[in-house]
Write a protein that holds these residues in place. Sequence first.
Motif, PDB file in Angstrom:
ATOM      1  N   CYS A 130      -0.116   3.115   8.229  1.00 23.42           N
ATOM      2  CA  CYS A 130      -0.336   4.618   8.421  1.00 23.42           C
ATOM      3  C   CYS A 130      -1.166   5.205   7.100  1.00 23.42           C
ATOM      4  O   CYS A 130      -1.904   5.792   6.994  1.00 23.42           O
ATOM      5  CB  CYS A 130       0.618   5.261   9.024  1.00 23.42           C
ATOM      6  SG  CYS A 130       0.759   4.746  10.587  1.00 23.42           S
ATOM      7  N   ILE A 131      -0.081   4.763   6.111  1.00 24.24           N
ATOM      8  CA  ILE A 131      -0.474   5.440   4.991  1.00 24.24           C
ATOM      9  C   ILE A 131      -1.708   4.973   4.125  1.00 24.24           C
ATOM     10  O   ILE A 131      -2.650   5.592   3.686  1.00 24.24           O
ATOM     11  CB  ILE A 131       0.844   4.761   3.874  1.00 24.24           C
ATOM     12  CG1 ILE A 131       2.182   5.703   4.006  1.00 24.24           C
ATOM     13  CG2 ILE A 131       0.596   4.728   2.302  1.00 24.24           C
ATOM     14  CD1 ILE A 131       2.323   6.985   3.641  1.00 24.24           C
ATOM     15  N   ALA A 132      -1.947   3.632   4.277  1.00 29.35           N
ATOM     16  CA  ALA A 132      -3.139   2.915   3.597  1.00 29.35           C
ATOM     17  C   ALA A 132      -4.448   3.635   4.740  1.00 29.35           C
ATOM     18  O   ALA A 132      -5.366   4.191   3.762  1.00 29.35           O
ATOM     19  CB  ALA A 132      -3.208   1.378   4.045  1.00 29.35           C
TER      20      ALA A 132
ATOM     21  N   ASN B  60      -0.414  12.747   2.499  1.00 33.78           N
ATOM     22  CA  ASN B  60      -0.659  11.376   2.821  1.00 33.78           C
ATOM     23  C   ASN B  60       0.634  11.091   3.547  1.00 33.78           C
ATOM     24  O   ASN B  60       0.597  10.508   4.714  1.00 33.78           O
ATOM     25  CB  ASN B  60      -0.762  10.471   1.403  1.00 33.78           C
ATOM     26  CG  ASN B  60      -1.736   9.121   2.032  1.00 33.78           C
ATOM     27  OD1 ASN B  60      -2.481   8.906   1.198  1.00 33.78           O
ATOM     28  ND2 ASN B  60      -1.392   8.799   3.076  1.00 33.78           N
ATOM     29  N   HIS B  61       1.749  11.241   3.008  1.00 33.31           N
ATOM     30  CA  HIS B  61       3.128  11.075   3.841  1.00 33.31           C
ATOM     31  C   HIS B  61       3.401  11.769   5.064  1.00 33.31           C
ATOM     32  O   HIS B  61       3.417  11.409   6.048  1.00 33.31           O
ATOM     33  CB  HIS B  61       4.021  10.813   2.694  1.00 33.31           C
ATOM     34  CG  HIS B  61       4.418   9.636   2.213  1.00 33.31           C
ATOM     35  ND1 HIS B  61       3.818   9.186   1.052  1.00 33.31           N
ATOM     36  CD2 HIS B  61       5.239   8.827   2.348  1.00 33.31           C
ATOM     37  CE1 HIS B  61       3.815   8.018   0.977  1.00 33.31           C
ATOM     38  NE2 HIS B  61       4.976   7.519   1.640  1.00 33.31           N
ATOM     39  N   SER B  62       3.004  13.228   4.918  1.00 33.63           N
ATOM     40  CA  SER B  62       3.217  13.969   6.074  1.00 33.63           C
ATOM     41  C   SER B  62       2.573  13.686   7.206  1.00 33.63           C
ATOM     42  O   SER B  62       2.858  13.431   8.273  1.00 33.63           O
ATOM     43  CB  SER B  62       2.545  15.408   5.674  1.00 33.63           C
ATOM     44  OG  SER B  62       3.228  16.018   4.453  1.00 33.63           O
TER      45      SER B  62
ATOM     46  N   PRO C  60       3.176   0.743  11.722  1.00 29.21           N
ATOM     47  CA  PRO C  60       4.181   0.665  10.504  1.00 29.21           C
ATOM     48  C   PRO C  60       3.748   1.580   9.800  1.00 29.21           C
ATOM     49  O   PRO C  60       2.486   2.013   9.362  1.00 29.21           O
ATOM     50  CB  PRO C  60       3.868  -0.753  10.017  1.00 29.21           C
ATOM     51  CG  PRO C  60       3.029  -1.480  11.109  1.00 29.21           C
ATOM     52  CD  PRO C  60       2.478  -0.708  11.923  1.00 29.21           C
ATOM     53  N   HIS C  61       4.765   1.953   8.934  1.00 24.95           N
ATOM     54  CA  HIS C  61       4.489   3.347   7.814  1.00 24.95           C
ATOM     55  C   HIS C  61       3.528   3.174   6.869  1.00 24.95           C
ATOM     56  O   HIS C  61       2.607   3.644   6.690  1.00 24.95           O
ATOM     57  CB  HIS C  61       5.938   3.391   7.363  1.00 24.95           C
ATOM     58  CG  HIS C  61       5.802   4.427   6.074  1.00 24.95           C
ATOM     59  ND1 HIS C  61       5.646   5.772   6.138  1.00 24.95           N
ATOM     60  CD2 HIS C  61       5.979   4.190   4.911  1.00 24.95           C
ATOM     61  CE1 HIS C  61       5.723   6.535   5.244  1.00 24.95           C
ATOM     62  NE2 HIS C  61       6.006   5.534   4.192  1.00 24.95           N
ATOM     63  N   GLY C  62       3.693   1.901   6.326  1.00 26.37           N
ATOM     64  CA  GLY C  62       2.769   1.603   5.239  1.00 26.37           C
ATOM     65  C   GLY C  62       1.422   1.289   5.709  1.00 26.37           C
ATOM     66  O   GLY C  62       0.429   1.708   5.087  1.00 26.37           O
TER      67      GLY C  62
ATOM     68  N   LEU D 233       0.698  -1.081  -0.012  1.00 26.02           N
ATOM     69  CA  LEU D 233       0.136   0.131  -0.062  1.00 26.02           C
ATOM     70  C   LEU D 233       0.770   1.220  -0.009  1.00 26.02           C
ATOM     71  O   LEU D 233       0.345   2.291  -0.369  1.00 26.02           O
ATOM     72  CB  LEU D 233      -1.055   0.008   1.118  1.00 26.02           C
ATOM     73  CG  LEU D 233      -2.431  -0.662   0.994  1.00 26.02           C
ATOM     74  CD1 LEU D 233      -3.101   0.408  -0.124  1.00 26.02           C
ATOM     75  CD2 LEU D 233      -2.447  -1.851   0.651  1.00 26.02           C
ATOM     76  N   ASP D 234       2.114   1.047   0.787  1.00 19.33           N
ATOM     77  CA  ASP D 234       2.942   2.481   0.469  1.00 19.33           C
ATOM     78  C   ASP D 234       3.337   2.453  -1.032  1.00 19.33           C
ATOM     79  O   ASP D 234       3.486   3.663  -1.281  1.00 19.33           O
ATOM     80  CB  ASP D 234       4.155   2.068   1.494  1.00 19.33           C
ATOM     81  CG  ASP D 234       5.038   3.198   1.834  1.00 19.33           C
ATOM     82  OD1 ASP D 234       4.591   4.466   1.855  1.00 19.33           O
ATOM     83  OD2 ASP D 234       6.282   2.895   2.101  1.00 19.33           O
ATOM     84  N   VAL D 235       3.659   1.602  -1.627  1.00 17.98           N
ATOM     85  CA  VAL D 235       4.117   1.731  -3.222  1.00 17.98           C
ATOM     86  C   VAL D 235       3.128   2.509  -3.786  1.00 17.98           C
ATOM     87  O   VAL D 235       3.124   3.376  -4.528  1.00 17.98           O
ATOM     88  CB  VAL D 235       4.367   0.185  -3.735  1.00 17.98           C
ATOM     89  CG1 VAL D 235       4.289   0.408  -5.128  1.00 17.98           C
ATOM     90  CG2 VAL D 235       5.394  -0.408  -3.184  1.00 17.98           C
TER      91      VAL D 235
ATOM     92  N   CYS E  11       0.704   4.146  -2.656  1.00 17.70           N
ATOM     93  CA  CYS E  11       0.788   5.855  -2.350  1.00 17.70           C
ATOM     94  C   CYS E  11       1.757   6.641  -2.743  1.00 17.70           C
ATOM     95  O   CYS E  11       1.644   7.549  -3.472  1.00 17.70           O
ATOM     96  CB  CYS E  11       0.753   5.852  -0.734  1.00 17.70           C
ATOM     97  SG  CYS E  11       0.321   7.591  -0.137  1.00 17.70           S
ATOM     98  N   HIS E  12       3.102   5.984  -2.820  1.00 20.90           N
ATOM     99  CA  HIS E  12       4.046   6.656  -3.575  1.00 20.90           C
ATOM    100  C   HIS E  12       3.764   6.950  -5.111  1.00 20.90           C
ATOM    101  O   HIS E  12       3.983   8.149  -5.631  1.00 20.90           O
ATOM    102  CB  HIS E  12       5.473   5.731  -3.514  1.00 20.90           C
ATOM    103  CG  HIS E  12       6.000   5.590  -2.217  1.00 20.90           C
ATOM    104  ND1 HIS E  12       6.614   4.483  -2.139  1.00 20.90           N
ATOM    105  CD2 HIS E  12       5.901   6.250  -1.019  1.00 20.90           C
ATOM    106  CE1 HIS E  12       7.238   4.492  -0.714  1.00 20.90           C
ATOM    107  NE2 HIS E  12       6.711   5.595  -0.190  1.00 20.90           N
ATOM    108  N   ALA E  13       3.112   6.124  -5.845  1.00 21.36           N
ATOM    109  CA  ALA E  13       2.751   6.261  -7.145  1.00 21.36           C
ATOM    110  C   ALA E  13       1.812   7.259  -7.378  1.00 21.36           C
ATOM    111  O   ALA E  13       1.722   7.978  -8.278  1.00 21.36           O
ATOM    112  CB  ALA E  13       2.428   4.688  -7.584  1.00 21.36           C
TER     113      ALA E  13
HETATM  114 FE   LIG Z   1       6.085   5.870   1.915  1.00 24.67          FE
END
Ligand SMILES: [Fe+2]
Length: 423
Positions: free
Chosen positions: A297-299, A279-281, A293-295, A212-214, A216-218
């Motif tokens: 929180c991102i999701a 989203n990352h902030s 985990p980072h991913g 899900l982090d990938v 969000c990066h995209a």
């Molecule tokens: Fe990320």
Amino acid sequence: MNIKTLAKRRDNMQWMKLPPKIYFEKNAVRYLEKMEGLNRVFIVGDRGMEKLGYIKVVEDVLGQRVDPIQMQTFVDVEPDPSTDTVYKGAEMMKDFKPDTIIAIGGGSVMDAAKGMWLFYEAEDADFFGAKQKFLDIRKRTYKFPKLRKTQLVCIPTTSGTGSEVTPFAVITDSKTHIKYPLADYALTPNVALVDSQFIESVPPVVVADTGLDVLCHATESFVSTMATDYTRGLSLQAIKSVFDNLEDSYKGDLVAKAKMHDASTIAGMAFANALLGINHSIAHKLGQEFHLPHGRCIAITMPHVIRFNASQPKKRAIWSKYNYFRADEDYAEIARYLGLKGNTTAELVEAYVQAIIDLADRVGIKMSLKDQGISKQAVDAAVDNLAELAYTDNCTVTNPQEPLISDLKQIILDEYNGPQKQH
Ligand SMILES: [Fe+2]
Ligand SMILES: NC(=O)c1ccc[n+]([C@@H]2O[C@H](COP(=O)([O-])OP(=O)(O)OC[C@H]3O[C@@H](n4cnc5c(N)ncnc54)[C@H](O)[C@@H]3O)[C@@H](O)[C@H]2O)c1
């Protein structure tokens, strides 16, 4: 043409920076058998890499070379690496004097190696200057030294951070325990070896979070105020690949895992140049506060941020290249690319939000802070501070609409119950 005019023209130029070499087949690690300029190699990893036998794989490949190689190994990198670890590794490098650093591991190992690289090569580099915030990575006042004595090879073993191709290193200050993203194109590795043999052991829950982090990066790089046609193609390809492969990857399909590994690097290539957004902030601050985990929180943050970004802005982002507000159209374009249905831009945006919620569900991610075990009192107590910190995060700068602190606060509050159905 006088210098001033030339400088102005240069300022307005768009450019891309990526590692000069990116190898991406299974067994890409064998590139090390013939890579030039290797005599003294410093390998950076963590205890997990040692236990899984991945450090030995690298040592064995280096052992196949016709020329003898001197090696030293550092496996003491912890998750979310600290300045103490970075300085320790840099000191060892000063004694050993490597010409090549090979980092094998997740984002933590690769970022630690980037930090060691900086402090090994540049005696006068200082963390205080390097961590300073900036409006534009390309015009910052703290000048990073050029890192030319040593080459950095990165071998990612998670499919998420893209650190093998990005100019970022996230390092935690050992004194204050605050995480800082160091960002400068000087930190871009020289070689990325995206070898899927190293991600077969990644457990499903980590596959889900990092996948899900990938995505969000995209997605964030696609709608960023720094996006260009060069980066948008990479972002779209990574988004499609996540939708095609994440679920199977979660179930353990090795072909799908390899595809996700490539998608992670492709998304990294996009956000290395187009950067990210709120989203990352928000996720950076949630992760720090609630130890998630980072991913994850991102999701949890993604549906809320997309809905916010696609609404008509109160305040336009100030980036000079972003001539008109287009985030809503950009999300709709992603939805069309994925074959989602909708008659209007708003319907397409919502179709994309729903597709993300469905995908997260299929890979077992619970999409609210409540379901992650965080209490309402804890969210209420932290939200003002989190919103303020998220506002000052570097990723906020390239978000397509500039948020008010109250907007960020509302997004975090909404994350407690998770995304509600929109009518
Ligand atoms: Fe990320
Ligand atoms: N530099 C960047 O561009 C960037 C971008 C996003 C995040 N980050 C940072 O990266 C860090 C997170 O990186 P991460 O998500 O890759 O996790 P990680 O590197 O912290 O690794 C987490 C755990 O997974 C284990 N692991 C790694 N690969 C494995 C494998 N193949 N099989 C089994 N276990 C494995 C590790 O040993 C470790 O214990 C954070 O500090 C984050 O802030 C950096």
